[in-house]
Design an enzyme around this catalytic site. Structure first.
Site, PDB file in Angstrom:
ATOM      1  N   GLU A   1      10.914   9.968  -1.317  1.00 19.72           N
ATOM      2  CA  GLU A   1      11.613  10.330  -0.074  1.00 19.72           C
ATOM      3  C   GLU A   1      13.113  10.049  -0.122  1.00 19.72           C
ATOM      4  OE1 GLU A   1       9.467   9.757   3.822  1.00 19.72           O
ATOM      5  OE2 GLU A   1       8.222   8.482   2.553  1.00 19.72           O
TER       6      GLU A   1
ATOM      7  N   HIS B   1      -9.102   1.527 -16.621  1.00 18.69           N
ATOM      8  CA  HIS B   1     -10.401   2.188 -16.825  1.00 18.69           C
ATOM      9  C   HIS B   1     -10.268   3.708 -16.831  1.00 18.69           C
ATOM     10  CE1 HIS B   1     -12.504  -1.658 -16.437  1.00 18.69           C
ATOM     11  NE2 HIS B   1     -11.526  -1.943 -15.605  1.00 18.69           N
TER      12      HIS B   1
ATOM     13  N   LYS C   1       6.174  19.967   9.169  1.00 17.68           N
ATOM     14  CA  LYS C   1       5.647  19.637  10.499  1.00 17.68           C
ATOM     15  C   LYS C   1       5.921  20.785  11.481  1.00 17.68           C
ATOM     16  CE  LYS C   1       5.760  14.568  10.163  1.00 17.68           C
ATOM     17  NZ  LYS C   1       6.235  13.284  10.682  1.00 17.68           N
TER      18      LYS C   1
END
Ligand code: F6R
Length: 357
Positions: free
Chosen positions: A240, A256, A350
């Site tokens: 950001e 893993h 948005k």
């Protein structure tokens, strides 16, 4: 590759339109003000009835929940969960304390959780600068912790995060911790002195790290606990504030799966930079893992750096890592010639989501 000087005041004036670096240097004052604001919250619920705590929020607001969870989960008698999405889990009831955290008060995922919490008659506390959300909450007699609206959500991390801690303290769900809070503020003051813009590059570890990271994709590793959650914050800040791709992961899990993915990394025409976030009191097996992991894959990175948390308590050490990461990402923005503040694509997205509703 020639890059601008991070000691150049003209560069800051030209790029840092909303004084993101000044705001970062003021974290100690911000976090302190946040504590005082939260202490004044009226109408808190009866904590003896609370069986679970959920913190709802997205992005910079949701980050406050991550920080609270990692500091508190080992101490709290009831589960503390962070919800980053549209839906609350089915078990939420009138015995759940739901924190609704939204800097703007308009984030649709968080508002959706708010509606569900109302339906379930949960005990709610709201943290926001949004007038509309606050007004609705007041009309429903829901406690609201109002925060200033002029900063970006991620730059308001103290305003968003500290009220969670203080409210749980006020409710008696966690112990009072005045010494720990004082240490957090002291560590932030020390970090601000060391990392703020007036401190020249030769003495400023955040400027030095930003220079090291320039031109590379940061890979930030931490381990379960405070360094892992700080790694997520660092990644989001590089996204950001610096506007670059960045990735994070946590030990022991990355040993893993992700560790194997470095095998063919040389085939890609990209330079990666490894940043290991470390703290002296990490679980001993994870300390050993980070050392071994770095020795196995370290040669896949153009550079590899270790950043050690500072402070005595876990809380202060977490705050020190957040402060170092925020400064570094914001300096890196200047190196790339971008303003650290705006996140245009988020606002655009948005707006598109809201179209034709
Ligand atoms: C902006 C930022 C974003 C927002 C997110 C949710 O600085 O950090 O990640 O926090 O889009 O919005 P709010 O916080 O207003 O609920």
């Amino acid at each position: 590759m020639s890059i601008p000087s991070l000691d150049d005041e003209e560069l800051v004036k030209e790029l840092d339109s909303k004084d993101m670096l000044g705001i970062t240097a003021q974290y100690p004052e911000q976090w302190e003000e946040a504590i005082q604001r939260a202490k004044k919250t009226p109408n808190l619920c009866d904590a003896s009835e609370v069986e679970h705590v959920i913190i709802c929020g997205m992005g910079g607001s949701g980050a406050s929940g991550d920080l609270a969870r990692v500091i508190l989960e080992a101490e709290m008698e009831v589960p503390i969960i962070v919800s980053k999405g549209y839906h609350l889990p089915k078990f939420v009831s009138n015995r759940t304390l739901v924190f609704v955290v939204s800097h703007s008060g308009t984030t649709e995922e968080t508002l959706s959780c708010f509606e569900q919490a109302l339906e379930k008659k949960s005990k709610i506390v709201i943290i926001t600068s949004g007038r509309e959300l606050a007004t609705r909450a007041f009309s429903l007699n829901i406690p609201v912790i109002e925060i200033p609206g002029h900063l970006q959500a991620r730059a308001s991390i103290g305003f968003l995060f500290m009220p969670l801690i203080v409210t749980l303290m006020q409710l008696g769900m966690i112990s009072n911790r005045p010494d720990e809070l004082s240490e957090v503020l002291q560590v932030l003051r020390d970090m601000a002195k060391k990392l703020a813009f007036p401190q020249p590059t030769c003495k400023n570890p955040a400027k030095q790290l930003a220079i090291d990271l320039y031109g590379k994709i940061p890979i930030i590793y931490g381990s379960e606990g405070i360094t892992g959650i700080a790694a997520l914050r660092w990644k989001c800040e590089f996204n950001e504030s610096s506007k670059i791709p960045a990735f994070w992961n946590i030990l022991p899990e990355l040993d893993h799966n992700e560790i194997v993915g470095w095998q063919l990394a040389d085939r890609f025409d990209v330079e990666f930079a490894l940043v290991n976030l470390r703290e002296p009191c990490d679980y001993s097996r994870n300390i050993r893992r980070m050392n071994i992991t770095t020795s196995l894959i370290g040669n896949k990175f153009k550079i590899s750096r270790e950043i050690w948390a500072e402070g005595t308590s876990r809380f202060a050490r977490l705050a020190s890592l957040i402060h170092m990461g925020d400064f570094t990402a914001r300096y890196l923005a200047l190196l790339y010639g971008v303003d650290p503040t705006p996140v245009d694509i988020i606002w655009h997205l948005k707006a598109r989501l809201g179209e034709g509703e």
